[in-house]
Design an enzyme around this catalytic site. Structure first.
Site, PDB file in Angstrom:
ATOM      1  N   HIS A   1       0.873  -1.183   0.000  1.00  0.00           N
ATOM      2  CA  HIS A   1       0.000   0.000   0.000  1.00  0.00           C
ATOM      3  C   HIS A   1       0.911   1.234   0.000  1.00  0.00           C
ATOM      4  O   HIS A   1       2.011   1.195   0.548  1.00  0.00           O
ATOM      5  CB  HIS A   1      -0.840  -0.046   1.279  1.00  0.00           C
ATOM      6  CG  HIS A   1      -1.900   1.004   1.392  1.00  0.00           C
ATOM      7  ND1 HIS A   1      -1.612   2.311   1.731  1.00  0.00           N
ATOM      8  CD2 HIS A   1      -3.239   0.943   1.230  1.00  0.00           C
ATOM      9  CE1 HIS A   1      -2.743   3.002   1.776  1.00  0.00           C
ATOM     10  NE2 HIS A   1      -3.749   2.202   1.475  1.00  0.00           N
TER      11      HIS A   1
ATOM     12  N   ASP B   1       2.995  -3.839   7.964  1.00  0.00           N
ATOM     13  CA  ASP B   1       1.734  -3.117   7.809  1.00  0.00           C
ATOM     14  C   ASP B   1       0.621  -4.148   8.003  1.00  0.00           C
ATOM     15  O   ASP B   1       0.359  -4.978   7.126  1.00  0.00           O
ATOM     16  CB  ASP B   1       1.688  -2.497   6.407  1.00  0.00           C
ATOM     17  CG  ASP B   1       0.342  -1.872   6.085  1.00  0.00           C
ATOM     18  OD1 ASP B   1      -0.609  -2.045   6.875  1.00  0.00           O
ATOM     19  OD2 ASP B   1       0.235  -1.226   5.029  1.00  0.00           O
TER      20      ASP B   1
ATOM     21  N   GLN C   1      -4.661  -4.741   7.112  1.00  0.00           N
ATOM     22  CA  GLN C   1      -5.688  -5.659   6.596  1.00  0.00           C
ATOM     23  C   GLN C   1      -5.683  -7.005   7.318  1.00  0.00           C
ATOM     24  O   GLN C   1      -6.406  -7.915   6.912  1.00  0.00           O
ATOM     25  CB  GLN C   1      -5.480  -5.901   5.093  1.00  0.00           C
ATOM     26  CG  GLN C   1      -5.694  -4.677   4.241  1.00  0.00           C
ATOM     27  CD  GLN C   1      -7.126  -4.155   4.258  1.00  0.00           C
ATOM     28  OE1 GLN C   1      -8.060  -4.893   4.607  1.00  0.00           O
ATOM     29  NE2 GLN C   1      -7.312  -2.911   3.899  1.00  0.00           N
TER      30      GLN C   1
ATOM     31  N   LYS D   1     -10.453  -0.321  10.496  1.00  0.00           N
ATOM     32  CA  LYS D   1     -10.576  -1.543   9.686  1.00  0.00           C
ATOM     33  C   LYS D   1     -10.863  -2.747  10.563  1.00  0.00           C
ATOM     34  O   LYS D   1     -10.922  -3.874  10.083  1.00  0.00           O
ATOM     35  CB  LYS D   1      -9.293  -1.761   8.884  1.00  0.00           C
ATOM     36  CG  LYS D   1      -9.072  -0.624   7.871  1.00  0.00           C
ATOM     37  CD  LYS D   1      -7.986  -0.928   6.899  1.00  0.00           C
ATOM     38  CE  LYS D   1      -7.504   0.300   6.182  1.00  0.00           C
ATOM     39  NZ  LYS D   1      -8.226   0.575   4.947  1.00  0.00           N
TER      40      LYS D   1
ATOM     41  N   CYS E   1      -4.607   2.285  -3.777  1.00  0.00           N
ATOM     42  CA  CYS E   1      -3.374   2.809  -3.135  1.00  0.00           C
ATOM     43  C   CYS E   1      -2.240   1.816  -3.281  1.00  0.00           C
ATOM     44  O   CYS E   1      -1.429   1.634  -2.356  1.00  0.00           O
ATOM     45  CB  CYS E   1      -3.606   3.141  -1.664  1.00  0.00           C
ATOM     46  SG  CYS E   1      -4.758   4.472  -1.423  1.00  0.00           S
TER      47      CYS E   1
HETATM   48  N1  PMP Z   1      -2.016  -0.226   4.636  1.00  0.00           N
HETATM   49  C1  PMP Z   1      -2.996  -0.981   4.144  1.00  0.00           C
HETATM   50  C2  PMP Z   1      -2.682  -2.390   3.728  1.00  0.00           C
HETATM   51  C3  PMP Z   1      -4.275  -0.465   4.032  1.00  0.00           C
HETATM   52  O1  PMP Z   1      -5.251  -1.225   3.527  1.00  0.00           O
HETATM   53  C4  PMP Z   1      -4.532   0.861   4.439  1.00  0.00           C
HETATM   54  C5  PMP Z   1      -5.912   1.476   4.308  1.00  0.00           C
HETATM   55  N2  PMP Z   1      -6.413   1.442   3.012  1.00  0.00           N
HETATM   56  C6  PMP Z   1      -3.479   1.605   4.968  1.00  0.00           C
HETATM   57  C7  PMP Z   1      -2.242   1.036   5.044  1.00  0.00           C
HETATM   58  C8  PMP Z   1      -3.667   3.014   5.442  1.00  0.00           C
HETATM   59  O2  PMP Z   1      -4.504   3.023   6.558  1.00  0.00           O
HETATM   60  P1  PMP Z   1      -5.068   4.386   7.117  1.00  0.00           P
HETATM   61  O3  PMP Z   1      -5.656   5.106   5.939  1.00  0.00           O
HETATM   62  O4  PMP Z   1      -6.096   3.965   8.107  1.00  0.00           O
HETATM   63  O5  PMP Z   1      -3.937   5.133   7.714  1.00  0.00           O
END
Ligand code: PMP
Length: 403
Positions: free
Chosen positions: A120, A197, A200, A223, A361
């Site tokens: 991401h 990270d 998910q 999430k 993203c």
């Molecule tokens: N890493 C992953 C794998 C994600 O799915 C997301 C959220 N789409 C993020 C980072 C970023 O999370 P946040 O927008 O809550 O900071």
């Protein structure tokens, strides 16, 4: 509790969209919130609202107690060794920025940072900023044809002695689960610091940071059935304590004069300013909620549902799936023939079905798949077979309309 009773705890799911019952398949973007999370935040504002850590009065003591109790819950939830290893942030993005920024003094020009090929953007851009500041180099870990991390390439890159290895736990775009335990072990043996990270992962599987033996693990409250605006950085105490704070100011100091400041101890040292107190309380309620459920059973059900979804999708002629494996978690990525993913998403929405469309993203991943974007359907603990049936029926209608 039956699954219907579990689902009934999410009031938002009871609405209709465009005269169709809402079919929410966008949990990977953000999960819906159970009533107990909404109630906990309202109760906090109605009864306990005050700033934390600062005042002598009872309301502040209650707010502080509630806030700090969630740190203890999180420590148990991810099996950290110490409560001071849990830092509240505003989300995964801030947590990774906190680490990348905090390591600025520890990298030398030419040092290598390895990034997950399916990362991401939140696990790419902060490292690029760090590399620019320090003159470090970045190399992506390639993926195999079937979109898994290429472990042979990973080992070859480890031979270059990277300083940092940043991995995803579960890919947000594809739902692929990395074999973290083994990857981290190899990265550590090569002398690298490891960051995971876990945005998910936490809602879908038990996470044990001590067993994983990672240095950092980042995730977001929203999430995992908690509110937006709160996230968590876990860090192994010694490395966490070595980070330069990203934010400085109130709450994080021991003494301040106009000449110099002495920082306080962890965790406050990395939590400058007024934290998102109500959101932390809401996250605590989400953890209580998850802990009250038979999680192993629900994980098995959710995985079976995802496999069912993958099978149903792949049985529609013209649908392409990307990186769809039986052991994926939470999400499936697809396109309908050569149709633009955004068109498919909008037409699904007209039938009450919410999916995500775009690059998720993860532009480098999309590029390696030869795509500008795709659709993603993702599941939560409230998802059921009726959601899948409705989605598949709606997608077939979209197909009839477009093809
Ligand atoms: N890493 C992953 C794998 C994600 O799915 C997301 C959220 N789409 C993020 C980072 C970023 O999370 P946040 O927008 O809550 O900071």
């Amino acid at each position: 509790m039956t699954h219907a009773q579990l689902r009934a705890q999410f009031p938002i799911l009871e609405q209709t969209l465009a005269d169709h019952p809402l079919c929410y398949l966008d949990t990977a973007a953000t999960s819906q919130k159970p009533q107990c999370v909404l109630d906990a935040m309202t109760a906090y504002y109605q009864q306990d609202n005050a700033n934390v850590h600062r005042a002598a009065h009872s309301l502040s003591a209650r707010a502080t107690q509630g806030y700090e109790a969630v740190r203890d819950k999180l420590q148990r939830f991810i099996k950290a060794n110490r409560r001071e290893e849990i830092i509240f942030t505003h989300g995964t993005t801030e947590a990774i920025n906190l680490v990348a920024n905090g390591l600025s003094n520890q990298l030398q020009p030419g040092d290598l940072i390895l990034l997950d090929g399916a990362a991401h953007h939140a696990n790419i851009v902060p490292w690029q900023m760090l590399a620019e500041r320090c003159g470090a180099r970045i190399k992506p870990i390639p993926l195999t044809q079937d979109c898994r991390l290429d472990e042979a390439a990973f080992d070859a890159l480890l031979a270059l002695k990277p300083k940092i290895v940043a991995l995803g736990h579960v890919s947000n775009a594809l739902g692929i689960v990395n074999p973290l335990q083994s990857l981290i072990k190899r990265a550590k043996a090569a002398g690298a610091l490891t960051l995971v990270d876990g945005a998910q992962a936490v809602a879908h599987m038990p996470v044990d940071v001590t067993q994983l033996d990672c240095d950092f693990y980042a995730f977001s409250g929203h999430k995992m059935y908690g509110p937006t605006g709160v996230g968590v950085l876990y860090g192994r105490y010694e490395v966490l304590d070595s980070l330069t704070p990203l934010l400085t100011g109130g709450e994080m100091i021991k003494t301040v004069s106009f000449e110099a400041t002495e920082f306080g101890a962890l965790p406050n040292r990395l939590e400058a300013g007024t934290p998102p107190i109500a959101e932390v309380i809401g996250l605590g309620a989400a953890i209580d909620f998850l802990n009250s459920l038979p999680r192993a059973e629900l994980q098995a059900q959710e995985q079976a549902l995802l496999q069912h979804l993958q099978q149903q999708l792949s049985s529609i002629e013209g649908v392409h799936l990307y990186g769809a494996h039986a052991d994926n978690l939470g999400a499936v990525a697809f396109n309908l023939a050569d149709e633009h993913h955004q068109d498919v998403g909008i037409l699904l929405d007209q039938q009450g079905v919410a999916v995500r469309c775009g690059h998720h993203c993860a532009m480098p991943l999309m590029q390696s798949l030869g795509l500008k974007g795709c659709c993603r359907a993702s599941l939560g603990i409230y998802s059921n077979e009726a959601d899948i049936a409705r989605f598949i029926q709606a997608l077939k209608q979209v197909k009839d309309l477009l093809l």
